[in-house]
Design a protein around this motif. Structure first.
Motif, short mmCIF file in Angstrom:
data_model
loop_
_atom_site.label_atom_id
_atom_site.label_comp_id
_atom_site.label_asym_id
_atom_site.label_seq_id
_atom_site.Cartn_x
_atom_site.Cartn_y
_atom_site.Cartn_z
N HIS A 455 -28.31 -2.14 -142.34
CA HIS A 455 -29.68 -2.08 -142.87
C HIS A 455 -30.35 -0.83 -142.32
N MET A 456 -30.62 0.13 -143.23
CA MET A 456 -31.19 1.40 -142.82
C MET A 456 -32.42 1.73 -143.65
N PHE A 457 -33.37 2.42 -143.01
CA PHE A 457 -34.61 2.80 -143.65
C PHE A 457 -34.79 4.31 -143.49
N ASN A 458 -35.34 4.94 -144.52
CA ASN A 458 -35.58 6.37 -144.47
C ASN A 458 -36.96 6.69 -145.04
N LEU A 459 -37.67 7.55 -144.32
CA LEU A 459 -38.99 8.02 -144.76
C LEU A 459 -38.95 9.54 -144.79
N ASN A 460 -39.29 10.12 -145.93
CA ASN A 460 -39.24 11.57 -146.09
C ASN A 460 -40.57 12.06 -146.64
N ASP A 482 -54.76 40.65 -162.95
CA ASP A 482 -55.15 40.07 -161.65
C ASP A 482 -55.26 38.56 -161.80
N ARG A 483 -54.15 37.90 -161.63
CA ARG A 483 -54.12 36.46 -161.84
C ARG A 483 -53.63 35.78 -160.57
N SER A 484 -54.42 34.88 -160.05
CA SER A 484 -54.04 34.14 -158.86
C SER A 484 -53.67 32.73 -159.27
N ASN A 485 -52.44 32.35 -158.98
CA ASN A 485 -51.92 31.05 -159.41
C ASN A 485 -51.42 30.28 -158.20
N ARG A 486 -51.84 29.04 -158.07
CA ARG A 486 -51.49 28.24 -156.90
C ARG A 486 -51.06 26.84 -157.33
N LEU A 487 -50.04 26.36 -156.65
CA LEU A 487 -49.57 24.99 -156.86
C LEU A 487 -49.31 24.35 -155.51
N ASN A 488 -49.77 23.14 -155.35
CA ASN A 488 -49.52 22.37 -154.13
C ASN A 488 -48.86 21.06 -154.50
N LYS A 489 -47.76 20.74 -153.83
CA LYS A 489 -47.04 19.50 -154.08
C LYS A 489 -46.88 18.73 -152.78
N LYS A 490 -47.13 17.43 -152.85
CA LYS A 490 -46.88 16.53 -151.72
C LYS A 490 -46.00 15.40 -152.22
N ILE A 491 -44.86 15.26 -151.60
CA ILE A 491 -43.89 14.26 -152.06
C ILE A 491 -43.54 13.35 -150.88
N LEU A 492 -43.78 12.07 -151.06
CA LEU A 492 -43.48 11.07 -150.04
C LEU A 492 -42.44 10.11 -150.61
N GLY A 493 -41.35 9.92 -149.90
CA GLY A 493 -40.28 9.05 -150.37
C GLY A 493 -39.88 8.04 -149.31
N PHE A 494 -39.63 6.82 -149.76
CA PHE A 494 -39.19 5.76 -148.85
C PHE A 494 -37.94 5.11 -149.44
N THR A 495 -36.91 4.93 -148.60
CA THR A 495 -35.63 4.37 -149.05
C THR A 495 -35.20 3.24 -148.12
N TYR A 496 -34.69 2.18 -148.72
CA TYR A 496 -34.09 1.09 -147.96
C TYR A 496 -32.66 0.93 -148.45
N GLN A 497 -31.71 1.00 -147.52
CA GLN A 497 -30.29 0.87 -147.86
C GLN A 497 -29.69 -0.33 -147.13
N GLN A 498 -28.88 -1.10 -147.84
CA GLN A 498 -28.26 -2.30 -147.27
C GLN A 498 -26.80 -2.37 -147.66
N ASP A 499 -25.98 -2.89 -146.77
CA ASP A 499 -24.55 -3.10 -147.02
C ASP A 499 -24.21 -4.56 -146.74
N PHE A 500 -23.39 -5.15 -147.63
CA PHE A 500 -22.96 -6.54 -147.47
C PHE A 500 -21.45 -6.63 -147.64
N PHE A 501 -20.89 -7.78 -147.28
CA PHE A 501 -19.47 -8.07 -147.47
C PHE A 501 -18.59 -6.98 -146.86
N ASP A 502 -18.86 -6.65 -145.60
CA ASP A 502 -18.08 -5.64 -144.91
C ASP A 502 -18.13 -4.30 -145.66
N SER A 503 -19.33 -3.96 -146.12
CA SER A 503 -19.63 -2.69 -146.82
C SER A 503 -19.02 -2.61 -148.22
#
Length: 805
Positions: A455-460, A482-503
């Motif tokens: 059972h593993m958890f990941n936060l990115n 004279d063109r000023s162009n801006r982009l801002n991105k915020k990405i939040l990811g959460f993952t839960y991984q599980q293994d059963f039956f001896d993987s």
């Protein structure tokens, strides 16, 4: 009422079963450790196997391994790696107590070519994971003069459409989605954060250890808004003592060099990593007349149009170099790795054509350079056992100058200009020396916590801020530049991984949140997005029927926001479209895999089907306002649906030979029936999308023999064939094989032979690409190079000790 009770009972039973499996997995034990050489460096790629069992793992880039899902008892671990003496160790696991081991392996150069690696490589483990991922170890290609693009082009589902020779623009297609729908990473870091100088067609293959291609469903820990997939280039393990240097020379005055090395002092932990490459080519291959494809190589002589069989390409030179150095420390209590880095790239490119080769350019150039400071930090078992932290940050400063000051209206393929026009450039209405400044700031934080081995958890979290602005040196007071162009991105990811039956059963569930803001000013309008947010989510599962056979399925609701060049253009051949809308897609994958080893024979098969339902699909076409194919522009298509399948078959006989074949099919069509706001049927309804292959495949044959000309030598031969079926440059209903809108069927043959000495320390490779000299086309029927030859020399030193402090 009974139905509700039954539903509650079912949920209770399911939850109870899940809890029991979770408790069982928590009770399982694991053994982990580090394998080092006599100089103290970790050894990557060591096979660790439990004797009399199929259970096994490979060490990572730092020489670490972990085998999960074990019970109390005594196990005999076997360790083997090419170039090292075999080792074994008995380990006893007691209830509630995991075991950690430290192994020191001695080199054994006399038996370098006879060690048989057991267990699974990292690439094989990824392929048998839950995600639809194709992973490729680059060791087999390290002695070739290939770049990352050329290796990727061998994979099923992948198609690279190049616009010419070395350094040319290219279009990356994956399962029917292409271009910016696919995101690229280096060691999990978005490649775009390093600026435009670092590209797949620049990076030599021997700088990479492994290439991972995620199809349709992209893990949240990569932290990106990829719509159709992602490519992650895993570089060779840093922090170990090694050196890799190569140089190649080839047709069209092509030169390529690469150097990478790492050193870690055994006692102090001081670490130094270097990586660099250099590329140069005149790209002066023959342009050829081709009536079969309705391509005429036509020039004017004595006032008359004359068709030539072939003419030498001109004004298409390319030069690029990259240098990177990282200095820091490793193996400390507060940090496993802490390094500061500096990367510099420089590129010079002569432009030969517009969006199509109908427009010949003779003087336009692009120069760019970029400097990127960075910080990288890693710590396992942070505060508590099983908690790992990865942090990365960099700032890029990308500057380029696009010079379009020629007074020539247009050039012919014989290099002779048509006439003089004192005011306009070759592509722009007015002459220009356009200075473009681009900046990008990236901060990435990744936390991984193993609650138990199953059972593993990941936060990115990724924060990416970019800007782009320009001015015209010739006309600095014209504010349209004279063109000023801006982009801002915020990405939040959460993952839960599980293994059963001896993987045997593995599940991964994730959710992504995208934050977007910025302002893009186009030629006739501006678009502002303040604090827009979007959600994406998905999951992947895999179930093993046997140790080498299984099925897997994955799904993602994916999103992608338009990029700066799509919205703004690039001051060369792309016109901006500030009205583009974000795209989204429901992506499905279903696949099976099979692996069987019988003595020295290994059989592998993999097949998968996929489905993509994409809305507001962004695609590139020659601009509607463009004359003669000068410019291209990105547009939104209302509804694109893609379905298809791919298959891989591979056979290996130990270290003697291997043969593989793959085939990919995809049907990407416009499913939006009516013109928006009307009841009029679209002319492109049910047509395949433009300029994209829909059926292609390849075969790859290798045969080699060790110790053929003495101990520690090896002779290796490779034959690679690629097939691409004919496809339309416009929407398929509008294309016709009798017009220029079709690219004919292509068969491309590549061969290479490598001779290695001193157990792989010295390597000499002779290659030929496009051996049969076929006329090859790709993007908008831009002709690629014909037959070429190259010679590569490579030197590898895998272990050394400079100082003992």
């Amino acid at each position: 009422m009974d139905l509700k009770l039954r539903s509650k009972s079912t949920r209770f039973i399911f939850t109870s079963i899940l809890l029991l499996y979770s408790l069982q997995s928590m009770a399982q034990l694991y053994v982990h450790g580090t394998i080092k050489g006599i100089s103290g460096e970790g050894i990557p790629g060591v096979a660790v196997q439990i004797k009399n069992s199929s259970r096994g793992e490979h060490t990572d880039a730092d020489g670490k391994f972990r085998i999960n899902g074990l019970k109390s008892g005594t196990y005999q671990l076997l360790f083997s790696a090419v170039g090292y003496k075999n080792h074994q160790r008995d380990v006893t696991l007691k209830s509630g107590q995991n075991q950690e081991v430290l192994i020191v392996m001695e080199e054994n150069s006399q038996h370098l070519n006879e060690v048989r690696v057991v267990g699974k490589t990292e690439s094989r483990a990824l392929k048998e994971g839950a995600y639809n991922v194709n992973a490729l170890d680059t060791k087999a290609f390290a002695n070739t003069s290939s770049d990352i693009n050329q290796v990727l082009n061998r994979m099923s589902g992948v198609r690279i459409q190049e616009s010419g020779g070395l350094g040319s623009d290219f279009r990356f297609s994956l399962n029917g989605l292409s271009g910016n729908h696919i995101k690229f990473f280096i060691d999990g870091i978005p490649m775009e954060s390093f600026g435009g100088g670092l590209s797949l067609n620049n990076i030599p293959v021997n700088l990479a250890e492994r290439i991972e291609v995620y199809k349709g469903v992209v893990p949240a820990y990569l932290g990106s808004d990829a719509l159709g997939g992602a490519v992650n280039i895993v570089t060779k393990g840093k922090g170990n003592n090694k050196l890799d240097a190569s140089y190649s020379i080839g047709s069209f005055n092509t030169h390529r060099a690469a150097l990478s090395g790492s050193y870690t002092a055994p006692k102090s932990g001081i670490t130094v990593n270097i990586s660099s490459y250099y590329n140069f080519s005149d790209n002066n291959y023959w342009m050829r007349n081709n009536p079969e494809a309705n391509v005429k190589l036509q020039v004017i002589e004595d006032g008359k149009f004359v068709v030539k069989d072939r003419l030498r390409r001109f004004h298409d030179g390319f030069e690029s170099y990259m240098g990177q150095i990282e200095v820091g420390i490793s193996n400390k209590k507060w940090a496993d790795v802490f390094v500061l880095g500096l990367t510099h790239t420089n590129t010079y490119k002569e432009r030969q054509t517009g969006a199509t080769q109908d427009k010949v350019i003779g003087e336009m150039t692009n120069k760019s350079h970029n400097t990127v400071p960075s910080l990288r930090y890693r710590k396992d078992d942070l505060f508590v056992k099983g908690l790992a932290l990865r942090a990365f940050a960099n700032i890029s400063n990308d500057k380029s100058v696009v010079t379009d000051t020629s007074s020539r209206t247009w050039y012919q393929w014989n290099g002779i200009p048509d006439r003089v026009n004192q005011t306009s450039g070759e592509l722009n209405v007015n002459k220009s020396i356009t200075h473009l400044t681009g900046g990008n700031a990236l901060a990435q934080l990744n936390l991984n916590y193993a609650l138990t081995p199953d059972h593993m958890f990941n936060l990115n979290y990724n924060y990416n801020a970019s800007f782009r602005e320009s001015y015209n040196e010739i006309d600095p007071y014209n504010h349209s530049y004279d063109r000023s162009n801006r982009l801002n991105k915020k990405i939040l990811g959460f993952t839960y991984q599980q293994d059963f039956f001896d993987s045997r059963l593995s599940n991964s569930f994730f959710v992504k949140h995208f934050g977007f803001s910025g302002k893009v000013i186009g030629t006739d309008s501006s678009v502002s997005k303040e604090h827009s947010s979007y959600w994406g989510y998905g999951g992947a599962s895999r179930f093993k029927l046997t140790e080498g056979t299984g099925i897997k399925a994955s799904y993602e609701y994916a999103l992608r926001l338009p990029g700066l060049i799509e919205l703004y253009g690039n001051a060369e051949e792309v016109i901006g479209n500030a009205n583009l809308q974000p795209e989204n897609s429901n992506n499905y994958n279903l696949g099976v895999f099979f692996t069987k080893r019988v003595n020295n024979h290994t059989f592998f098969a993999e097949a998968s089907a996929f489905y993509r339902n994409t809305k507001n699909y962004i695609y590139s076409m020659p601009a509607l306002s463009s004359v003669g194919g000068d410019f291209s522009m990105y547009y939104n298509a209302g509804g694109i649906k893609i379905n298809g399948f791919e298959a891989d078959l591979r056979y290996e006989y130990f270290r003697l030979l291997s043969f593989s074949v793959n085939m990919s099919y995809m049907n990407a069509v416009d499913r939006e029936r009516y013109v928006r706001g009307t009841n009029r049927e679209k002319i492109t309804y049910l047509s395949r999308i433009p300029n994209q292959p829909w059926l292609y495949g390849s075969t790859d044959f290798n045969i080699g023999k060790s110790d053929l000309f003495g101990k520690g030598t090896r002779l290796q031969f490779n034959w690679f064939t690629q097939f691409i079926n004919s496809y339309s440059l416009s929407w398929s209903k509008l294309g016709n094989k009798s017009t220029k809108d079709y690219i004919p069927v292509q068969f491309i043959q590549n061969v290479g032979i490598t001779y290695s000495l001193k157990s792989g320390r010295y390597n000499i490779t002779l290659e030929s690409r496009n051996l049969t000299d076929q006329i090859a086309y790709d993007n908008f029927k831009l002709q690629k190079p014909g037959r070429s030859f190259s010679l590569k020399l490579r030197y590898v030193l895998s272990s050394y000790n400079l100082f003992n402090y």
